[in-house]
Design an enzyme around this catalytic site. Structure first.
Site, PDB file in Angstrom:
ATOM      1  CG  HIS A 128      -1.865   1.112   1.425  1.00 26.17           C
ATOM      2  ND1 HIS A 128      -3.117   0.979   0.788  1.00 26.17           N
ATOM      3  CD2 HIS A 128      -1.301   2.565   1.889  1.00 26.17           C
ATOM      4  CE1 HIS A 128      -3.609   2.459   1.089  1.00 26.17           C
ATOM      5  NE2 HIS A 128      -2.759   3.071   1.785  1.00 26.17           N
ATOM      6  CD  GLU A 129       1.750   3.718   3.571  1.00 23.27           C
ATOM      7  OE1 GLU A 129       1.771   4.821   3.225  1.00 23.27           O
ATOM      8  OE2 GLU A 129       0.712   3.623   4.040  1.00 23.27           O
ATOM      9  CG  HIS A 141       0.029   5.988  -0.651  1.00 23.87           C
ATOM     10  ND1 HIS A 141      -1.114   6.309  -1.466  1.00 23.87           N
ATOM     11  CD2 HIS A 141      -0.546   5.393   0.393  1.00 23.87           C
ATOM     12  CE1 HIS A 141      -2.269   6.064  -0.535  1.00 23.87           C
ATOM     13  NE2 HIS A 141      -1.858   5.578   0.294  1.00 23.87           N
ATOM     14  CG  HIS A 154      -6.395   5.817  -0.095  1.00 22.22           C
ATOM     15  ND1 HIS A 154      -6.483   6.819   0.840  1.00 22.22           N
ATOM     16  CD2 HIS A 154      -5.318   5.106   0.521  1.00 22.22           C
ATOM     17  CE1 HIS A 154      -5.311   6.737   1.861  1.00 22.22           C
ATOM     18  NE2 HIS A 154      -4.941   5.720   1.623  1.00 22.22           N
ATOM     19  CB  CYS A 155      -7.912   1.843  -5.004  1.00 23.21           C
ATOM     20  SG  CYS A 155      -9.104   1.062  -6.319  1.00 23.21           S
TER      21      CYS A 155
END
Length: 177
Positions: free
Chosen positions: A129-130, A133, A139-140
């Protein structure tokens, strides 16, 4: 192919680091691990909250690694972090630099029985996740996508550990989900 550097913010079990490395490599990333520990220092610790200031740590990581030839630098540590205005963060990122705090990904943090496989699964999700970014993804809305926003560890458990097709396409990588 994106080049990723993983840095240890604390002493980490090699199983964690190797699991993250393998997961990211299977997704098509070139991954290196900095074997030196980037020790967290007391100046970054908020003694009233018993947490590290993620914003300050992220700036320090950026200053330290800005000349390194990587597309993304991700720091991983067995610590608890916060960001201004938030009680805690699982992770924090800017373009190219990200952090993942592992303390709240452990079942024992919540007074529950240790579950190592769940801990590793959560770690893979939050590091991915990071990383997303750091490479420019937001965000999805896809609940199964690793880029779906998590406000609790239960939210982390619900999402997948891979990018959805849309997010994979934005990064121009193969989706292994």
């Amino acid at each position: 192919m994106y080049k990723v550097l993983l840095i240890r913010l604390t002493n980490l079990d090699n199983l964690i680091v190797n699991s993250v490395r393998t997961h990211l490599m299977n997704m098509g990333f070139e991954v290196e691990v900095n074997e030196e520990i980037f020790h967290l220092n007391a100046e970054l610790f908020n003694w009233e909250r018993w947490q590290y200031n993620a914003d300050k740590l992220l700036q320090l990581v950026k200053l330290t690694f800005e000349r390194y030839p990587y597309d993304a630098v991700i720091g991983i540590g067995e610590a608890d972090g916060f960001s201004d205005g938030l009680n805690f963060v699982f992770g924090l990122s800017t373009k190219k630099y990200g952090l993942v705090f592992l303390s709240r990904l452990k079942e024992e943090f919540y007074g529950r029985v240790i579950n190592s496989s769940l801990y590793i699964e959560r770690t893979l999700k939050e590091v991915t996740h990071e990383l997303g970014h750091t490479l420019g993804l937001g965000h999805c809305n896809n609940k199964e996508c690793v880029m779906n926003f998590s406000v609790s560890v239960e939210d982390v458990d619900k999402k997948g550990k891979y990018f959805c097709t849309s997010c994979s396409d934005k990064l121009n990588i193969n989706n292994k989900s």
